[in-house]
Scaffold this motif. Sequence first.
Motif, short mmCIF file in Angstrom:
data_model
loop_
_atom_site.label_atom_id
_atom_site.label_comp_id
_atom_site.label_asym_id
_atom_site.label_seq_id
_atom_site.Cartn_x
_atom_site.Cartn_y
_atom_site.Cartn_z
N HIS A 41 0.87 -1.17 0.00
CA HIS A 41 0.00 0.00 0.00
C HIS A 41 0.91 1.23 0.00
CE1 HIS A 41 -3.61 2.33 0.50
NE2 HIS A 41 -3.01 3.01 1.47
N SER A 94 -3.41 -4.43 -0.97
CA SER A 94 -3.00 -4.06 0.39
C SER A 94 -3.38 -5.11 1.43
CB SER A 94 -3.66 -2.73 0.78
OG SER A 94 -5.06 -2.88 0.86
N ARG A 95 -3.92 -6.25 1.01
CA ARG A 95 -4.45 -7.23 1.96
C ARG A 95 -3.75 -8.58 1.90
NH1 ARG A 95 -10.89 -6.11 1.19
NH2 ARG A 95 -10.86 -4.05 2.17
N ASP A 110 -4.87 -5.72 6.61
CA ASP A 110 -5.02 -4.71 5.56
C ASP A 110 -4.13 -3.51 5.85
OD1 ASP A 110 -5.80 -2.94 3.58
OD2 ASP A 110 -7.94 -3.31 3.85
N SER A 112 -4.03 -0.77 4.25
CA SER A 112 -4.65 0.52 3.94
C SER A 112 -5.46 1.07 5.10
CB SER A 112 -5.54 0.39 2.70
OG SER A 112 -6.69 -0.37 2.98
N SER A 113 -5.65 0.27 6.16
CA SER A 113 -6.46 0.77 7.30
C SER A 113 -5.59 1.15 8.47
CB SER A 113 -7.48 -0.26 7.72
OG SER A 113 -6.89 -1.50 8.03
#
Length: 113
Positions: A41, A94-95, A110, A112-113
């Motif tokens: 990411h 991203s996962r 993830d 992205s979080s």
Amino acid sequence: MSGTTAWACTYTDFPLVEIRPDRPVRVWPNQVRGAKAVAIHGERVAFYAGYGEEVDRLTRGELTEASVEPTDGGLLTLPDGHLPGRRRAVSRGSRIYVQAEPFTAWGVVDLSS
């Protein structure tokens, strides 16, 4: 793979490799060995698994111009605190998805979080 970009950590030196249809292949030296899944990411990267005692390790890092720099890591555990044991791991974008035996539910990491 993410969109039209594919990422890989190839045996035996395990560099992080980015393959895109619109530009030359890029390669970053990498210290993480034997990852079964990789998530990207932006400039952040995560690797899951490895060899021996590292088999359940999640390692996060940053992409620099010259290499992948690990920032932190630890053992990935199930919600009950146990290690996954027999498991499947796949990644996309991203996962990182991990499914432990009896293979009825997926866990997700993830970036992205």
